[in-house]
Scaffold this motif. Structure first.
Motif, PDB file in Angstrom:
ATOM      1  N   GLY A   1      27.594 -30.466  28.758  1.00  0.00           N
ATOM      2  CA  GLY A   1      28.270 -29.003  29.026  1.00  0.00           C
ATOM      3  C   GLY A   1      28.152 -28.045  27.723  1.00  0.00           C
ATOM      4  O   GLY A   1      28.107 -26.957  27.181  1.00  0.00           O
ATOM      5  N   GLN A   2      28.478 -28.895  26.808  1.00  0.00           N
ATOM      6  CA  GLN A   2      27.805 -28.597  25.273  1.00  0.00           C
ATOM      7  C   GLN A   2      26.933 -28.450  24.893  1.00  0.00           C
ATOM      8  O   GLN A   2      26.741 -27.138  24.289  1.00  0.00           O
ATOM      9  CB  GLN A   2      28.166 -29.563  23.867  1.00  0.00           C
ATOM     10  N   GLN A   3      25.815 -29.082  25.240  1.00  0.00           N
ATOM     11  CA  GLN A   3      24.307 -28.117  25.471  1.00  0.00           C
ATOM     12  C   GLN A   3      23.985 -27.170  26.276  1.00  0.00           C
ATOM     13  O   GLN A   3      23.419 -25.712  25.802  1.00  0.00           O
ATOM     14  CB  GLN A   3      23.809 -29.841  25.773  1.00  0.00           C
ATOM     15  N   ALA A   4      24.815 -27.072  27.472  1.00  0.00           N
ATOM     16  CA  ALA A   4      24.774 -25.716  28.276  1.00  0.00           C
ATOM     17  C   ALA A   4      25.472 -24.540  27.927  1.00  0.00           C
ATOM     18  O   ALA A   4      24.621 -23.306  27.627  1.00  0.00           O
ATOM     19  CB  ALA A   4      24.934 -26.830  29.782  1.00  0.00           C
ATOM     20  N   TYR A   5      26.484 -25.005  27.040  1.00  0.00           N
ATOM     21  CA  TYR A   5      26.916 -23.895  26.434  1.00  0.00           C
ATOM     22  C   TYR A   5      26.299 -23.023  25.315  1.00  0.00           C
ATOM     23  O   TYR A   5      26.269 -21.820  24.894  1.00  0.00           O
ATOM     24  CB  TYR A   5      28.415 -24.167  26.339  1.00  0.00           C
TER      25      TYR A   5
ATOM     26  N   GLN B   1      20.354 -15.325  31.517  1.00  0.00           N
ATOM     27  CA  GLN B   1      20.950 -16.251  32.873  1.00  0.00           C
ATOM     28  C   GLN B   1      19.761 -16.768  33.238  1.00  0.00           C
ATOM     29  O   GLN B   1      19.613 -18.585  33.432  1.00  0.00           O
ATOM     30  CB  GLN B   1      22.047 -16.297  32.896  1.00  0.00           C
ATOM     31  N   GLY B   2      18.932 -16.109  34.054  1.00  0.00           N
ATOM     32  CA  GLY B   2      17.977 -16.410  35.186  1.00  0.00           C
ATOM     33  C   GLY B   2      18.366 -16.750  36.089  1.00  0.00           C
ATOM     34  O   GLY B   2      19.855 -17.369  36.523  1.00  0.00           O
ATOM     35  N   GLU B   3      17.537 -17.670  37.058  1.00  0.00           N
ATOM     36  CA  GLU B   3      17.437 -18.308  38.338  1.00  0.00           C
ATOM     37  C   GLU B   3      18.784 -19.398  38.306  1.00  0.00           C
ATOM     38  O   GLU B   3      18.310 -20.520  37.300  1.00  0.00           O
ATOM     39  CB  GLU B   3      16.500 -18.358  39.239  1.00  0.00           C
ATOM     40  N   GLY B   4      20.105 -19.634  38.842  1.00  0.00           N
ATOM     41  CA  GLY B   4      20.624 -20.805  38.645  1.00  0.00           C
ATOM     42  C   GLY B   4      21.632 -20.322  37.190  1.00  0.00           C
ATOM     43  O   GLY B   4      22.051 -21.889  37.213  1.00  0.00           O
ATOM     44  N   GLY B   5      21.287 -19.379  36.879  1.00  0.00           N
ATOM     45  CA  GLY B   5      21.885 -19.387  36.105  1.00  0.00           C
ATOM     46  C   GLY B   5      23.631 -19.134  35.742  1.00  0.00           C
ATOM     47  O   GLY B   5      24.286 -18.785  36.884  1.00  0.00           O
TER      48      GLY B   5
ATOM     49  N   LEU C   1      33.438 -21.737  30.923  1.00  0.00           N
ATOM     50  CA  LEU C   1      32.873 -23.049  30.370  1.00  0.00           C
ATOM     51  C   LEU C   1      32.835 -22.557  28.421  1.00  0.00           C
ATOM     52  O   LEU C   1      32.774 -24.187  27.745  1.00  0.00           O
ATOM     53  CB  LEU C   1      31.410 -23.356  30.053  1.00  0.00           C
ATOM     54  N   ALA C   2      32.925 -21.818  28.537  1.00  0.00           N
ATOM     55  CA  ALA C   2      32.969 -21.465  26.705  1.00  0.00           C
ATOM     56  C   ALA C   2      34.035 -21.398  26.157  1.00  0.00           C
ATOM     57  O   ALA C   2      34.725 -22.245  25.266  1.00  0.00           O
ATOM     58  CB  ALA C   2      32.731 -20.019  26.552  1.00  0.00           C
ATOM     59  N   LEU C   3      35.395 -21.310  27.132  1.00  0.00           N
ATOM     60  CA  LEU C   3      36.773 -21.314  26.437  1.00  0.00           C
ATOM     61  C   LEU C   3      37.587 -22.668  26.491  1.00  0.00           C
ATOM     62  O   LEU C   3      37.602 -23.414  25.590  1.00  0.00           O
ATOM     63  CB  LEU C   3      37.921 -20.747  27.822  1.00  0.00           C
ATOM     64  N   THR C   4      36.320 -23.878  27.205  1.00  0.00           N
ATOM     65  CA  THR C   4      36.700 -25.009  27.736  1.00  0.00           C
ATOM     66  C   THR C   4      36.319 -26.388  26.396  1.00  0.00           C
ATOM     67  O   THR C   4      36.733 -27.018  25.721  1.00  0.00           O
ATOM     68  CB  THR C   4      36.109 -25.612  28.594  1.00  0.00           C
ATOM     69  N   VAL C   5      34.902 -25.110  25.819  1.00  0.00           N
ATOM     70  CA  VAL C   5      34.536 -25.489  24.996  1.00  0.00           C
ATOM     71  C   VAL C   5      34.933 -25.744  23.257  1.00  0.00           C
ATOM     72  O   VAL C   5      35.237 -25.676  22.685  1.00  0.00           O
ATOM     73  CB  VAL C   5      33.472 -25.150  24.136  1.00  0.00           C
TER      74      VAL C   5
ATOM     75  N   ALA D   1      22.924 -22.990  24.329  1.00  0.00           N
ATOM     76  CA  ALA D   1      21.808 -22.906  24.502  1.00  0.00           C
ATOM     77  C   ALA D   1      22.335 -21.362  26.028  1.00  0.00           C
ATOM     78  O   ALA D   1      21.818 -20.396  26.057  1.00  0.00           O
ATOM     79  CB  ALA D   1      20.785 -23.452  26.657  1.00  0.00           C
ATOM     80  N   ALA D   2      23.158 -21.452  26.437  1.00  0.00           N
ATOM     81  CA  ALA D   2      23.806 -19.945  27.170  1.00  0.00           C
ATOM     82  C   ALA D   2      23.904 -18.533  26.631  1.00  0.00           C
ATOM     83  O   ALA D   2      24.211 -18.196  25.899  1.00  0.00           O
ATOM     84  CB  ALA D   2      24.802 -20.301  28.843  1.00  0.00           C
TER      85      ALA D   2
END
Length: 154
Positions: free
Chosen positions: A111-115, A40-44, A53-57, A117-118
């Protein structure tokens, strides 16, 4: 027991713990979780925040109570997670028609985009961690873990 004998016994690594499923699950989890944070990296995302987030998506308009149940945590423990996601504009709270006391959680476009990528980094991380297993072995492991989870207390 002499110092040398103690060191030799600890170097051998064979203990009663090696025969315990829970011990091996915990050790494996430590490896997976540590690599998850690196991926996830720094700040991930932390694993809990990523899960929320995954469950909310997957379940847009889920209530906080339902999300806490799906995550297996207390609702009070979810508040900081939701606040973090909301402060990053990754999810929003929405009113539930017919119940003014309850708020639903909805992922934003960010949020969808961050999900997405994550999830890509998590999948790459898992591919790396489990690279010494065949696809069949990975499927068997996942099936067995799901079987264990069926005993989960709700």
């Amino acid at each position: 027991m002499s110092k040398h004998a103690l060191e030799e016994a600890s170097d051998n690594g064979a203990t009663d713990l090696e025969d315990l499923i829970g011990y091996n699950l915990k050790r494996a989890y430590i490896i997976v979780q540590s690599g998850f944070r690196d991926a996830q990296g720094e700040g991930g995302f932390s694993p809990r925040v990523f899960t929320a987030l995954a469950l909310t998506v997957k379940f847009p308009n889920i209530t906080q109570s339902a999300l806490a149940r799906k995550m297996g945590i207390e609702r009070s423990g979810l508040v900081a997670i939701v606040d973090e996601l909301e402060s990053k504009a990754l999810l929003a709270r929405a009113r539930v028609p017919g119940d003014r006391r309850v708020q639903a959680l909805v992922p934003t476009e960010a949020g969808q985009q961050a999900y997405d990528a994550a999830m890509a980094s998590v999948r790459a991380h898992e591919q790396d961690v489990f690279s010494n297993m065949s696809e069949s072995e990975k499927k068997t492991l996942l099936d067995l873990l799901r079987k264990v989870r069926k005993n989960e207390v709700s």
